[in-house]
Motif scaffolding. Structure first.
Motif, short mmCIF file in Angstrom:
data_model
loop_
_atom_site.label_atom_id
_atom_site.label_comp_id
_atom_site.label_asym_id
_atom_site.label_seq_id
_atom_site.Cartn_x
_atom_site.Cartn_y
_atom_site.Cartn_z
N ASN A 198 32.07 36.38 43.25
CA ASN A 198 32.30 35.12 43.96
C ASN A 198 33.28 35.33 45.09
OD1 ASN A 198 30.69 33.83 42.06
ND2 ASN A 198 32.43 33.27 40.79
N ALA A 238 36.06 39.31 42.27
CA ALA A 238 36.04 38.04 42.96
C ALA A 238 37.05 38.10 44.10
CB ALA A 238 36.40 36.91 42.00
N THR A 267 39.11 36.35 47.62
CA THR A 267 39.63 35.11 48.16
C THR A 267 40.01 35.33 49.62
OG1 THR A 267 40.55 34.47 46.02
CG2 THR A 267 41.45 33.36 47.95
N THR A 304 42.63 39.49 47.62
CA THR A 304 42.74 38.43 48.61
C THR A 304 43.01 38.98 50.00
OG1 THR A 304 43.60 36.89 46.96
CG2 THR A 304 44.12 36.38 49.25
N THR A 357 40.27 29.38 50.68
CA THR A 357 41.38 28.48 50.42
C THR A 357 42.26 28.36 51.65
OG1 THR A 357 42.86 30.22 49.61
CG2 THR A 357 41.45 29.13 47.97
N THR A 417 28.95 33.12 44.00
CA THR A 417 29.05 31.78 44.56
C THR A 417 30.10 31.77 45.68
OG1 THR A 417 28.52 30.85 42.41
CG2 THR A 417 29.59 29.37 43.98
N LEU A 418 29.83 31.01 46.73
CA LEU A 418 30.83 30.77 47.78
C LEU A 418 31.53 29.47 47.41
CD1 LEU A 418 32.13 31.49 50.49
CD2 LEU A 418 30.28 30.23 51.61
N ASN A 419 32.81 29.57 47.07
CA ASN A 419 33.60 28.40 46.64
C ASN A 419 34.44 27.90 47.81
OD1 ASN A 419 32.86 28.55 43.77
ND2 ASN A 419 34.01 30.45 43.83
N LEU A 420 34.27 26.63 48.15
CA LEU A 420 35.01 26.05 49.27
C LEU A 420 36.12 25.15 48.78
CD1 LEU A 420 31.93 25.06 51.43
CD2 LEU A 420 33.28 27.14 51.57
N THR A 428 36.00 32.91 47.33
CA THR A 428 36.65 31.61 47.40
C THR A 428 37.40 31.49 48.72
OG1 THR A 428 36.87 31.53 45.01
CG2 THR A 428 38.31 30.06 46.28
N ASN A 454 42.34 33.42 52.11
CA ASN A 454 43.34 32.38 52.14
C ASN A 454 43.82 32.19 53.58
OD1 ASN A 454 45.55 30.72 51.98
ND2 ASN A 454 46.47 31.77 50.24
#
Length: 190
Positions: A167, A143, A145, A123, A171, A187-190, A169, A147
């Motif tokens: 991926n 993956a 993140t 992250t 947040t 995947t781009l996670n929103l 993400t 934040n």
């Protein structure tokens, strides 16, 4: 190679979340991957804090807590910018993987990173109210993140994953701008 039924013992230095990137990987390859990951994490995996009183360069040991340049798998923390300022140059060899980067609540400056690409195995967190700008290319090794819980991010470098389909993400509720030519396959996670 069939690893079904084999026992693998792993001693982890610290707790980390494990995400699995990729296509075509089966459960049979997971025990071997975990064994390799465990030996890599045992090497050092420290948290290193930027002091920034010697220069703008990440490769200057005096800029870091413990007077040691961050090693692979370290987590980096940025608090107040030191006397060298907040525009920093990652001149550590390209591709070094970090477990995370945190801009702490008391990071009163707006940092701007440039220089060599780095790998991310976790992250990047902004707990500071300031915009943090990272112009380096980032290679996802797991993956990732972003934040943005207190302040925003501007990522100007390419985000890739070397074909691992990792991926990403987002947040935290604050703004994140991705302006690079991003090529990660997940995947781009929103």
């Amino acid at each position: 190679m069939n690893l079904a039924g084999d026992t693998v013992r792993i001693a982890l230095v610290k707790t980390t979340s494990l995400a699995w990137c990729g296509k075509g990987r089966t459960a049979r390859t997971l025990p071997l991957a975990l064994a390799l990951l465990g030996s890599a994490l045992n090497s050092r995996a420290a948290t290193t804090t930027w002091l920034g009183n010697a220069s703008i360069n990440w490769s200057t040991a005096a800029n870091w807590s413990g007077s040691s340049v961050p090693a692979a798998n370290d987590s980096l923390v940025f608090t107040n910018a030191g006397t060298a300022g907040a525009s920093l140059n990652n001149d550590i060899p390209a591709g070094r993987v970090f477990n995370g980067i945190t801009f702490s609540l008391n990071a009163l400056g707006a940092y701007v990173f440039s220089g060599n690409a780095f790998g991310l195995n976790g992250t990047i967190a902004n707990s500071s109210p300031n915009l943090q700008t990272i112009n380096n290319a980032i290679i996802l090794t797991n993956a990732g993140t972003l934040n943005a819980s207190a302040g925003s991010f501007m990522l100007g470098g390419t985000i890739s994953d070397n074909g691992s389909h990792c991926n990403l993400t987002l947040t935290g509720g604050k703004g994140v701008t991705l302006s690079g030519s991003n090529t990660f396959g997940g995947t781009l996670n929103l």
